[in-house]
Design a protein around this motif. Structure first.
Motif, PDB file in Angstrom:
ATOM      1  N   GLN A  39       0.860  -1.184   0.000  1.00 33.16           N
ATOM      2  CA  GLN A  39       0.000   0.000   0.000  1.00 33.16           C
ATOM      3  C   GLN A  39       0.892   1.228   0.000  1.00 33.16           C
ATOM      4  O   GLN A  39       1.907   1.263   0.690  1.00 33.16           O
ATOM      5  N   ALA A  46      -6.547   0.861  -3.067  1.00 31.76           N
ATOM      6  CA  ALA A  46      -7.890   0.262  -3.114  1.00 31.76           C
ATOM      7  C   ALA A  46      -8.882   1.239  -3.746  1.00 31.76           C
ATOM      8  O   ALA A  46      -9.797   0.833  -4.457  1.00 31.76           O
ATOM      9  N   VAL A 106       0.664  -5.422   2.412  1.00 34.67           N
ATOM     10  CA  VAL A 106      -0.759  -5.649   2.651  1.00 34.67           C
ATOM     11  C   VAL A 106      -1.030  -7.126   2.851  1.00 34.67           C
ATOM     12  O   VAL A 106      -1.626  -7.529   3.848  1.00 34.67           O
ATOM     13  N   ARG A 107      -0.581  -7.921   1.910  1.00 39.55           N
ATOM     14  CA  ARG A 107      -0.881  -9.355   1.966  1.00 39.55           C
ATOM     15  C   ARG A 107      -0.015 -10.094   0.954  1.00 39.55           C
ATOM     16  O   ARG A 107       0.325  -9.562  -0.089  1.00 39.55           O
ATOM     17  N   LEU A 173      -5.999 -10.540  -4.782  1.00 39.61           N
ATOM     18  CA  LEU A 173      -5.842  -9.835  -3.515  1.00 39.61           C
ATOM     19  C   LEU A 173      -7.195  -9.318  -3.025  1.00 39.61           C
ATOM     20  O   LEU A 173      -7.565  -9.529  -1.865  1.00 39.61           O
ATOM     21  N   GLU A 174      -7.946  -8.674  -3.900  1.00 40.61           N
ATOM     22  CA  GLU A 174      -9.262  -8.140  -3.518  1.00 40.61           C
ATOM     23  C   GLU A 174     -10.220  -9.259  -3.128  1.00 40.61           C
ATOM     24  O   GLU A 174     -10.961  -9.141  -2.152  1.00 40.61           O
ATOM     25  N   GLU A 177      -9.195 -10.421   0.296  1.00 40.00           N
ATOM     26  CA  GLU A 177      -9.514  -9.393   1.304  1.00 40.00           C
ATOM     27  C   GLU A 177     -11.032  -9.353   1.562  1.00 40.00           C
ATOM     28  O   GLU A 177     -11.459  -9.149   2.697  1.00 40.00           O
ATOM     29  N   ASN A 178     -11.836  -9.539   0.513  1.00 35.93           N
ATOM     30  CA  ASN A 178     -13.292  -9.512   0.672  1.00 35.93           C
ATOM     31  C   ASN A 178     -13.826 -10.724   1.423  1.00 35.93           C
ATOM     32  O   ASN A 178     -14.940 -10.693   1.927  1.00 35.93           O
ATOM     33  N   LYS A 180     -12.533 -11.830   4.147  1.00 31.97           N
ATOM     34  CA  LYS A 180     -12.277 -11.630   5.597  1.00 31.97           C
ATOM     35  C   LYS A 180     -13.582 -11.405   6.341  1.00 31.97           C
ATOM     36  O   LYS A 180     -14.475 -10.747   5.933  1.00 31.97           O
TER      37      LYS A 180
END
Length: 180
Positions: A39, A46, A106-107, A173-174, A177-178, A180
């Motif tokens: 990030q 994002a 970030v991940r 990645l998105e 993350e979604n 979670k």
């Protein structure tokens, strides 16, 4: 360089591999990928739909490392975007440099990817840790003047493979993350 990419969730990997085989599409490599996303301290990626990552690939026990910037998507149908990539020698040092100037990790996204060549397009079957299987089909252009034609061709390839839904514009990645 403009990357024209479309991906879809795969419900039955064996069925897709059979259709790939029936179209005489040959696998040309398989590799493991580990992507560490960052990030920016200045811009919220994002919100701007950008990405910065360090990718390590391993194929036949040979590792390659590169850093990639992906610009915002330029349309609402695909993941067509500018991509700038550069080989690097040391992912730890690159990560340390980014952290020192304010970027934060970030991940890490890990996947096994099988590559297939079909005309000027690359098909990849992706097995991402934590997600269902996906297929990405992409091609690379020098500029964005012909990206609509490339998108049309990619959708035609998906149709030949019997894939007409499950399309996804979010990055892995998105998607992770979604969840979670």
């Amino acid at each position: 360089m403009i990357e024209v990419e479309i991906k879809a969730k795969i419900n039955n990997v064996d069925e897709i591999k059979s259709k790939i085989n029936n179209l005489n599409i040959k696998k040309f490599k398989e590799e493991l990928q580990e992507d560490l996303y960052f990030q920016s301290p200045i811009v919220d990626f994002a919100k701007t739909d950008e990405a910065l990552r360090i990718r390590k690939t391993v194929e036949n026990n040979i590792a390659n490392i590169f850093i990639t910037y992906k610009g915002p998507k330029i349309d609402s149908e695909s993941k067509t975007r500018e991509e700038i990539e550069m080989d690097i020698e040391d992912s730890e040092k690159a990560s340390k440099i980014l952290k020192r100037i304010g970027f934060t990790p970030v991940r890490c996204v890990k996947k096994r990817r099988e590559y297939y060549q079909y005309e000027e397009c690359i098909l990849s079957l992706d097995f991402v840790e934590g997600l269902e299987p996906y297929m990405e089909i992409e091609t690379v252009l020098e500029d964005d003047s012909q990206y609509k034609n490339s998108q049309k061709k990619i959708f035609e390839i998906f149709k030949k493979l019997g894939i007409e839904d499950g399309f996804e514009r979010d990055s892995y990645l998105e998607l992770l993350e979604n969840k979670k």
